[in-house]
Design an enzyme around this catalytic site. Structure first.
Site, short mmCIF file in Angstrom:
data_model
loop_
_atom_site.label_atom_id
_atom_site.label_comp_id
_atom_site.label_asym_id
_atom_site.label_seq_id
_atom_site.Cartn_x
_atom_site.Cartn_y
_atom_site.Cartn_z
N GLY A 7 -60.76 -78.29 64.05
CA GLY A 7 -59.69 -78.83 63.21
C GLY A 7 -60.25 -79.64 62.06
N ALA A 8 -61.37 -79.15 61.49
CA ALA A 8 -62.11 -79.94 60.51
C ALA A 8 -61.70 -79.68 59.07
CB ALA A 8 -63.61 -79.68 60.66
N GLY A 11 -57.15 -83.66 57.39
CA GLY A 11 -56.71 -84.74 58.26
C GLY A 11 -57.83 -85.48 58.96
N ILE A 12 -57.61 -85.76 60.26
CA ILE A 12 -58.57 -86.53 61.05
C ILE A 12 -59.92 -85.84 61.10
CG2 ILE A 12 -59.02 -87.63 63.27
CD1 ILE A 12 -56.05 -87.35 63.89
N GLY A 13 -59.90 -84.52 61.29
CA GLY A 13 -61.16 -83.79 61.42
C GLY A 13 -62.02 -83.89 60.19
N SER A 134 -52.94 -88.03 72.43
CA SER A 134 -51.87 -88.74 71.71
C SER A 134 -51.09 -89.58 72.70
CB SER A 134 -50.94 -87.73 71.03
OG SER A 134 -49.77 -88.38 70.56
N TYR A 160 -45.10 -80.61 73.05
CA TYR A 160 -46.25 -81.28 72.45
C TYR A 160 -46.76 -82.37 73.39
CZ TYR A 160 -49.10 -84.07 69.29
OH TYR A 160 -50.15 -84.77 68.74
#
Length: 271
Positions: A7-8, A11-13, A134, A160
């Protein structure tokens, strides 16, 4: 340090990749979109001086996850950190090509498969495994016999929550198997995650409700680099500290049932 981040592409990644590149890690960026990965690689090269490798994989296909694992094993004699960060949320029910509910596959089954396929390399490297969970996992009501919510009421946020609860339980099981595995709540962040949902509209509109992605990345990087990432295997972190969680996020029996169900869903042999 060879660090693989899923997930890079945003966002966070992406923010985690830049931070780790500055710290001298050899970064391997994994994502769905080649153009986004190249853009992050450009920025990471400027930040750290060396260009990260990029590998494309869509976690809604388990075959692509298997190919990704084979590529990683062929390229790298060791992997020091695996950051399972790829994640999705949608209010609509979707099914993957493998027949699984989309969120459960991308958020849990795909990283479960990837981590297991890399397990021996990770163990030999004394690697850390950091998984982005989360606080939504606290509301999860995970049923290992019904991971795709085919026999229960459908709600996107409930599903989720189930998938994020699965992240925490998976972390418990990995620690039981000897890996330095931790997971975390990264915070409520202003990213494209869950784009278009009422909740995320509020995050963007209400002052003080959301943080920048760099705040979540700092918490990921903490577990990837700080002794906490080794000293507290199986734990769930909030703001860089181990946090108490409901029993359904830490119960070894439920974690074991989830492990067996995940083995079956991904076609792995029992271990």
């Amino acid at each position: 340090m060879i660090t693989v981040i899923t997930g890079a592409g945003a966002g966070i990644g992406a923010a985690s990749a830049l931070d780790l590149a500055r710290r001298g890690h050899q970064i391997v960026l994994v994502g769905r979109t080649p153009e986004k990965l190249r853009a992050v690689a450009d920025r990471a090269e400027q930040a750290g001086g060396s260009r990260p490798d990029t590998l494309v994989a869509d976690f809604s296909s388990l075959d692509q996850v298997r190919r990704l694992a084979a590529d990683l094993l062929a390229r790298y004699e060791r992997i020091d950190v695996l950051i399972n960060n790829a994640g999705v949320m949608t209010p609509d029910r979707r099914t993957t090509v493998d027949g699984n509910e989309w969120m459960m596959q991308v958020n849990h089954l795909a990283p479960f498969l990837l981590t297991n396929l890399l397990h021996d390399r990770l163990a030999a490297s004394s690697a850390r495994v950091v998984t982005t969970s989360s606080r939504a996992g606290k509301s999860g009501r995970l049923d290992p016999a019904d991971l795709s919510r085919e026999r229960r009421r459908w709600n996107g946020w409930l599903q989720y929550g189930d998938s994020k609860q699965a992240n925490a339980l998976f972390t418990v099981s990995l620690a039981e198997r000897g890996l330095a595995a931790t997971c975390l709540h990264p915070g409520v962040l202003k990213t494209s995650f869950a784009e278009g949902t009422f909740f995320m509209k509020l995050v963007w509109l209400l002052p003080g409700m959301g943080e920048p992605p760099e705040a979540g990345a700092e918490r990921v990087v903490h577990l990837a680099t700080h002794p906490d990432g080794v000293d507290h295997p199986g734990r769930y972190f909030v703001k860089n500290a181990p946090a108490r969680v409901p029993e359904r996020m830490s119960d070894p029996a439920l974690a074991a049932a989830l492990w067996d169900a995940s083995l079956a869903a991904t076609g792995l042999a029992a271990s």
